[in-house]
Scaffold this active site. Structure first.
Site, PDB file in Angstrom:
ATOM      1  CE1 TYR A  13       1.457   0.068   4.129  1.00 42.50           C
ATOM      2  CE2 TYR A  13      -0.075  -1.458   4.426  1.00 42.50           C
ATOM      3  CZ  TYR A  13       0.859  -0.900   4.862  1.00 42.50           C
ATOM      4  OH  TYR A  13       1.268  -1.526   6.263  1.00 42.50           O
ATOM      5  CB  SER A 242       9.672  -2.398   7.937  1.00 39.76           C
ATOM      6  OG  SER A 242       8.795  -3.114   8.575  1.00 39.76           O
ATOM      7  CE  LYS A 243       0.718  -4.644   4.809  1.00 38.58           C
ATOM      8  NZ  LYS A 243       0.559  -5.468   3.475  1.00 38.58           N
ATOM      9  NE  ARG A 244       9.767  -8.632   8.275  1.00 36.30           N
ATOM     10  CZ  ARG A 244       9.922  -8.104   8.978  1.00 36.30           C
ATOM     11  NH1 ARG A 244       9.948  -9.202  10.111  1.00 36.30           N
ATOM     12  NH2 ARG A 244      11.324  -7.811   8.814  1.00 36.30           N
ATOM     13  N   GLY A 247       3.050  -2.281  12.013  1.00 37.29           N
ATOM     14  CA  GLY A 247       1.516  -2.618  11.350  1.00 37.29           C
ATOM     15  C   GLY A 247       1.509  -1.097  10.732  1.00 37.29           C
TER      16      GLY A 247
END
Ligand code: GLU
Length: 480
Positions: A13, A242-244, A247
């Site tokens: 995203y 980071s997304k991981r 979140g």
């Protein structure tokens, strides 16, 4: 004429860092009457998703900034292949027929960080290379990084200053994969050259790629653009966002869904790594565009503050309340419409225009609207504790007396700020209570809480009929 591009890959995203890259490109373009280009880097078919592309466009539309030209790399594959072959024909690239597994083993044996090339492939005679290619043997097209002698690749980054790297430390990177598709390096440089990009503004994590890109531009006989790398955005613990790991904080939509004004979010992002060199913080995008320059960009990483409990940076929240406060009332009212609808309310014509000035100081974001303004729309009010109706240092009998008196007075008073002010102060004097003792029971009866917007304006919006119904109901609560 300056030309810049924002080049997201539709593989996730719209990340907060990408949004900032987009905005900085936009600012630079607008500051210099240049051209802003959106380029979708979608050559990695295996990783692209429509959902991701939609979320990128959603995020950009929400930010509300425009662009002048738009391209899609997957529609330009012919150009990438043509330019790759130009590099090959000029002797700056060679075919590497090493099967993928073997290549991985060799790299592993050498240590991936020090692998530079497969010498037997780099030195493969052209005839043999042509013969094997004609026979359909798959190959990776690799850039022939200059080695004898090695030399330094240098450039001056607009933000990070002089940069240099020896070709002894650059591996023979791939231009085309064995499926014939261009790598990021090839596709990106081919497009940057073809689209006559003058400045590449992107995250600092791409800085080391730039040495490879300069080699490609040189091999194409193109003038390399200028480069401005942007400081990384990091978490409070210093880790790269980071997304991981982090979140929702990294997603632009988290701020949108939390009810941020896009102009406030943009303001917040601009201050992550750039500053106007004066004390200004709340700024509109046009104010920033008028003074934006690379000199204002910091080299140190910018911290986005958040915690496990709250994904929203407090600075962003503060900026949002400043922007909310500065909005013209009619704009504020129309921006509240979707939030009223989202809460399931149907404001009467003009009602939001009346409510907006009463609640704007009580909202940090639009998400607060539902809890701050619910009593204008919910009838009956959600249950509340009757003890709230009783003023401090008062008693139930006093609260009942106040509400009785208010009923009589409000049945006749003019429902305007001044009309209510006069009527209720006079009533307080008549029954011998202080103004505060008079107002609290009425406020709680009308709004269901002690902390609410200014009383007279609020009653004026609620109107006589609803106010009297609520006073009656409160009296009944006190008596039961
Ligand atoms: N598609 C690349 C990315 O998303 C673009 C990087 C660049 O600006 O060159 O990282």
């Amino acid at each position: 004429m300056f030309r810049v591009r924002f080049a997201p890959s539709p593989t996730g995203y719209l990340h907060i860092g990408s949004a900032r890259t987009f905005i900085f490109n936009w600012l630079f373009a607008r500051r210099h009457d240049g051209t802003m280009i959106l380029r979708i880097d979608d050559t990695d078919a295996g990783r692209n998703t429509q959902t991701s592309e939609d979320s990128i466009f959603d995020g950009l539309r929400w930010l509300g900034l425009d662009w002048d030209e738009q391209y899609r790399q997957s529609e330009r594959l012919d150009l990438h292949a043509t330019l790759a072959s130009k590099i090959f024909e000029a002797g700056h690239a060679y075919r590497d027929f090493t099967p993928a597994e073997e290549a991985a083993e060799k790299a592993h044996a050498t240590g991936a960080a020090t692998w530079l090339c497969n010498p037997d492939m780099r030195e493969l005679p052209r005839e043999e290379s042509d013969r094997r290619a004609a026979a359909g043997e798959p190959f990776v097209l690799r850039f022939r990084v200059p080695r004898e002698p090695v030399r330094d690749i240098t450039f001056t980054d607009e933000v990070y200053g002089a940069q240099s790297k020896s070709t002894a430390d650059i591996e023979d990177f791939a231009l085309l994969r064995s499926n014939g598709l261009p790598t990021y390096h090839m596709a990106s440089c081919a497009d940057d050259a073809d689209l006559r990009i003058s400045h590449i503004i992107r995250g600092q994590d791409h800085l080391t790629n730039t040495f490879k890109h300069i080699l490609i531009f040189d091999a194409l006989g193109a003038t390399a653009p200028r480069f401005a790398h942007l400081p990384l955005l990091i978490a409070p613990d210093g880790a790269k966002l980071s997304k991981r790991k982090h979140g929702p904080v990294v997603s632009v939509t988290t701020y949108r869904d939390a009810g941020f004004l896009p102009e406030a979010y943009i303001n917040f992002l601009c201050l992550l790594g750039w500053n106007p060199k004066d004390d200004r913080e709340k700024m509109s995008i046009n104010e920033i565009a008028a003074i934006f320059s690379f000199e204002g960009i910091n080299r140190s990483n910018a911290v986005v503050n958040f915690s496990d409990e709250d994904p929203i940076d407090p600075k962003a929240l503060w900026l949002n309340s400043q922007h909310l406060y500065a909005l013209p009332v009619d704009t504020l009212a129309s921006r509240l419409e979707p939030w009223a609808a989202g809460a399931g309310w149907s404001p009467a014509p003009g009602q939001l225009l009346q409510i907006a000035p009463l609640i704007r100081e009580r909202m940090k974001t639009f998400r607060d609207f539902a809890s701050v303004a619910d009593f204008f729309f919910l009838e009956p009010l959600p249950p509340f504790d009757p003890a709230e109706l009783v003023p401090q240092k008062g008693d139930t009998a006093m609260a009942a007396k106040v509400l009785e008196r208010a009923k009589t007075v409000l049945a006749a008073a003019e429902f305007t700020h001044d009309g209510l002010d006069q009527a209720l102060r006079a009533a307080a004097a008549e029954i011998g209570v202080k103004a505060g003792q008079m107002f609290q029971p009425i406020r709680v009866a009308a709004c269901g809480r002690k902390v609410a917007p200014p009383l007279f304006e609020t009653l004026a919006v609620l109107g006589r009929e609803l106010t009297l119904v609520r006073l009656d109901r409160a009296l009944a609560m006190l008596r039961s």
